[in-house]
Design a protein around this motif. Structure first.
Motif, PDB file in Angstrom:
ATOM      1  N   ALA A 332     -35.379  36.446   4.141  1.00 59.38           N
ATOM      2  CA  ALA A 332     -34.641  35.380   3.467  1.00 59.38           C
ATOM      3  C   ALA A 332     -34.470  35.673   1.980  1.00 59.38           C
ATOM      4  CB  ALA A 332     -35.354  34.047   3.668  1.00 59.38           C
ATOM      5  N   GLU A 333     -35.518  36.193   1.355  1.00 55.71           N
ATOM      6  CA  GLU A 333     -35.407  36.537  -0.066  1.00 55.71           C
ATOM      7  C   GLU A 333     -34.373  37.634  -0.277  1.00 55.71           C
ATOM      8  OE1 GLU A 333     -38.458  38.252  -3.411  1.00 55.71           O
ATOM      9  OE2 GLU A 333     -39.110  36.526  -2.218  1.00 55.71           O
ATOM     10  N   HIS A 334     -34.329  38.582   0.661  1.00 51.97           N
ATOM     11  CA  HIS A 334     -33.343  39.666   0.578  1.00 51.97           C
ATOM     12  C   HIS A 334     -31.928  39.100   0.677  1.00 51.97           C
ATOM     13  CE1 HIS A 334     -32.507  44.072   1.125  1.00 51.97           C
ATOM     14  NE2 HIS A 334     -31.357  43.554   1.526  1.00 51.97           N
ATOM     15  N   VAL A 335     -31.701  38.179   1.604  1.00 49.80           N
ATOM     16  CA  VAL A 335     -30.375  37.584   1.743  1.00 49.80           C
ATOM     17  C   VAL A 335     -29.973  36.847   0.470  1.00 49.80           C
ATOM     18  CG1 VAL A 335     -28.978  35.910   3.018  1.00 49.80           C
ATOM     19  CG2 VAL A 335     -30.580  37.375   4.257  1.00 49.80           C
ATOM     20  N   VAL A 336     -30.885  36.056  -0.089  1.00 47.84           N
ATOM     21  CA  VAL A 336     -30.584  35.330  -1.318  1.00 47.84           C
ATOM     22  C   VAL A 336     -30.141  36.286  -2.419  1.00 47.84           C
ATOM     23  CG1 VAL A 336     -31.644  34.032  -3.218  1.00 47.84           C
ATOM     24  CG2 VAL A 336     -32.017  33.307  -0.857  1.00 47.84           C
ATOM     25  N   LEU A 337     -30.887  37.366  -2.604  1.00 48.93           N
ATOM     26  CA  LEU A 337     -30.562  38.293  -3.689  1.00 48.93           C
ATOM     27  C   LEU A 337     -29.280  39.067  -3.406  1.00 48.93           C
ATOM     28  CD1 LEU A 337     -34.133  39.556  -4.625  1.00 48.93           C
ATOM     29  CD2 LEU A 337     -32.705  37.876  -5.809  1.00 48.93           C
ATOM     30  N   ASP A 338     -29.017  39.405  -2.141  1.00 52.24           N
ATOM     31  CA  ASP A 338     -27.736  40.044  -1.810  1.00 52.24           C
ATOM     32  C   ASP A 338     -26.568  39.133  -2.182  1.00 52.24           C
ATOM     33  OD1 ASP A 338     -28.860  42.353  -0.820  1.00 52.24           O
ATOM     34  OD2 ASP A 338     -28.431  41.940   1.291  1.00 52.24           O
ATOM     35  N   LEU A 339     -26.659  37.869  -1.813  1.00 59.54           N
ATOM     36  CA  LEU A 339     -25.570  36.941  -2.094  1.00 59.54           C
ATOM     37  C   LEU A 339     -25.392  36.737  -3.591  1.00 59.54           C
ATOM     38  CD1 LEU A 339     -26.084  34.205   0.662  1.00 59.54           C
ATOM     39  CD2 LEU A 339     -24.569  36.191   0.713  1.00 59.54           C
ATOM     40  N   LEU A 412     -33.781  32.535  -9.331  1.00 56.55           N
ATOM     41  CA  LEU A 412     -33.791  33.729  -8.499  1.00 56.55           C
ATOM     42  C   LEU A 412     -34.057  33.435  -7.030  1.00 56.55           C
ATOM     43  CD1 LEU A 412     -35.651  36.338 -10.750  1.00 56.55           C
ATOM     44  CD2 LEU A 412     -33.225  36.277 -10.159  1.00 56.55           C
ATOM     45  N   ASP A 413     -34.692  32.328  -6.731  1.00 61.98           N
ATOM     46  CA  ASP A 413     -35.059  32.010  -5.356  1.00 61.98           C
ATOM     47  C   ASP A 413     -34.048  31.118  -4.646  1.00 61.98           C
ATOM     48  OD1 ASP A 413     -37.444  33.463  -5.317  1.00 61.98           O
ATOM     49  OD2 ASP A 413     -38.539  31.842  -6.291  1.00 61.98           O
TER      50      ASP A 413
END
Length: 478
Positions: A332-339, A412-413
């Motif tokens: 989920a953290e990876h998806v947030v940062l990708d977006l 960031l989150d």
């Protein structure tokens, strides 16, 4: 339209502490440029579709409903893998599902690799790849406006240097025979044309190379793959564009489907201007986190739509655990940062279904959203189990819908998306820490929260406290 919106994260020293520290997070709609219109979520179909498409109807329909059904993840995108296909007499060595068949038919008695005559109808076999193709129909029947992309991992064996679809002998060598760009492009365009007609779908894009400028693909590998130097990539892009236009297709080229943003920029820098102009969609994978804003800027400056076209992000070293939170949080953290960094128009998962991996005393891993026994015979039980990572994906795909626009959030989150009418704002917040976060939301909006943690699976909860080690989706309406 929605003005300046602020909310606070009150971070307690413990979940029950009375003293808190407020961290103000501000949503700032971009006024200097349009925000990204999001097209949706999806998955690549190879390899799990090649396996599961041959399972009993109840099992494969259940999987299709889990991902593309109205009560499932609500995905709208699918990437169909056009197989290259090894020679029929090549001993089996590819992983389950990895031997995606090609659509060619070698004439009886033909030897060597110079027998291919694409203008001869007898050299095409349109009965091939029935299992993966079942998914095309299943998705078409479940999604009102599906977006299909065709992609290739390797040319057919008879166009390769090594004679194998898994790569050249060395992973740094190109495996397409010199001068075979046009025949390979013609093969891909013909498959796109035929499958569109046979399945009543439209492939919006064709991606002719995959993770090309890497050393992943070599002859002894267990999956299809092919190295492409940037110069050969450009030649293949040019040939693919010409082949699609020669058939009068509306399908456009997507490229380069590179493994990470760093290599994407290396590839792009080497393309001639004429090649860049032939690309209708930019694809990048996110197996790496550096230089993502550079790819965003390439897309923005070029005026070309950008997709994050492949990723799965389990926590490295996390043992296989259906209900564990370590890999769902990392994902989920990876998806947030990708977006936030790429600002892509779509986010596409790699393999929605993965094989059970904890075997022979080994801990396994948490790839995939659903686990199943991919090695079992088609008629055998397949032990299909939904993992917690599936529910982590649901926190995004059920609420950030096609047509929403990604909006900048100064945290960031948290990632934000605004509905087309401006009256629904969705924020997905990941709390990977060990203390709860109390979200203080603005007045004038009704709010509901959906939660995934160790005891909730994308479930509605009361209040606005995001527990430790959890993923929360906040749906604000006015």
């Amino acid at each position: 339209m929605i003005g300046r919106l602020a909310f606070a994260l009150a971070v307690a020293t413990s979940p029950v502490a009375t003293e808190t520290r407020e961290v103000v997070v501000t949503l700032r709609p971009a006024v200097e440029r349009p925000s990204t219109r999001f097209e949706g979520w999806g998955t690549a179909l190879a390899w799990f579709a090649d396996v599961s498409g041959g399972w009993p109807d109840a099992e494969r329909r259940r999987l299709a409903d889990l991902f593309y059904g109205k009560d499932g993840l609500g995905w709208t995108i699918a990437r169909y893998n056009i197989g290259g296909g090894n020679a029929g007499d090549t001993p089996a060595y590819l992983r389950p599902g990895g031997a995606v068949p090609g659509f060619w038919r070698r004439p009886e008695g033909a030897t060597g690799r110079d027998w291919w005559r694409p203008e001869d109808p007898a050299m095409w076999d349109w009965s091939q790849d029935a299992r993966q193709r079942w998914w095309l129909d299943a998705i078409r029947d479940r999604v009102k406006a599906p977006i299909f992309e065709a992609f290739s991992n390797s040319p057919p064996y008879f166009m390769t240097v090594s004679g194998r679809v898994s790569g050249a002998e060395k992973g740094t060598d190109d495996n397409l025979q010199p001068g075979q760009e046009a025949p390979f492009a013609a093969y891909l365009a013909r498959v796109v044309d035929e499958l569109q007609k046979r399945h009543r779908i439209a492939f919006r894009t064709l991606s002719p190379v995959n993770e090309p400028n890497t050393d992943y693909w070599f002859a002894a590998n267990k999956q299809e793959g092919s190295h492409w130097s940037p110069a050969r990539q450009a030649a293949m892009i040019d040939a693919s564009d010409a082949a699609l236009k020669a058939r009068g297709l509306a399908t456009v080229v997507a490229a380069p489907d590179e493994t990470n943003a760093h290599l994407f920029l290396t590839d792009w820098a080497a393309y001639p201007a004429a090649t860049r102009a032939r690309i209708g969609q930019l694809n990048v994978h996110s197996y790496g986190a550096i230089h993502q804003t550079g790819v965003r800027d390439v897309a923005r400056a070029s005026g070309i739509r950008l997709w994050m076209s492949e990723n799965d992000a389990p926590l490295n070293g996390d043992p296989e655990a259906i209900d564990g939170m370590a890999s769902p949080l990392a994902f989920a953290e990876h998806v947030v940062l990708d977006l936030k960094r790429l600002e892509p128009a779509a986010w596409v998962f790699w393999q929605a279904v993965e094989d059970w991996s904890a075997k022979d005393g080994k801990p396994g891993s948490n790839w995939g959203l659903v686990k199943a026994d991919l090695a079992a015979a088609p008629s055998a039980p397949h032990r299909i189990v939904i993992t917690r990572k599936y529910w982590a994906m649901a926190q995004f795909s059920r609420y950030v819908r096609p047509g929403y626009r990604l909006v900048p959030v100064d945290d960031l989150d948290t990632v934000g998306a605004l509905a087309p009418d401006g009256r629904t704002l969705v924020m997905v917040h990941v709390n990977p820490g060990l203390v709860a976060r109390r979200l203080v939301l603005p007045k004038g909006w009704s709010t509901r929260m959906i939660l995934t943690d160790a005891s909730h699976n994308a479930a509605p909860v009361t209040g606005t406290v995001v527990p430790p080690r959890s993923i929360a989706t906040l749906v604000l309406r006015r």
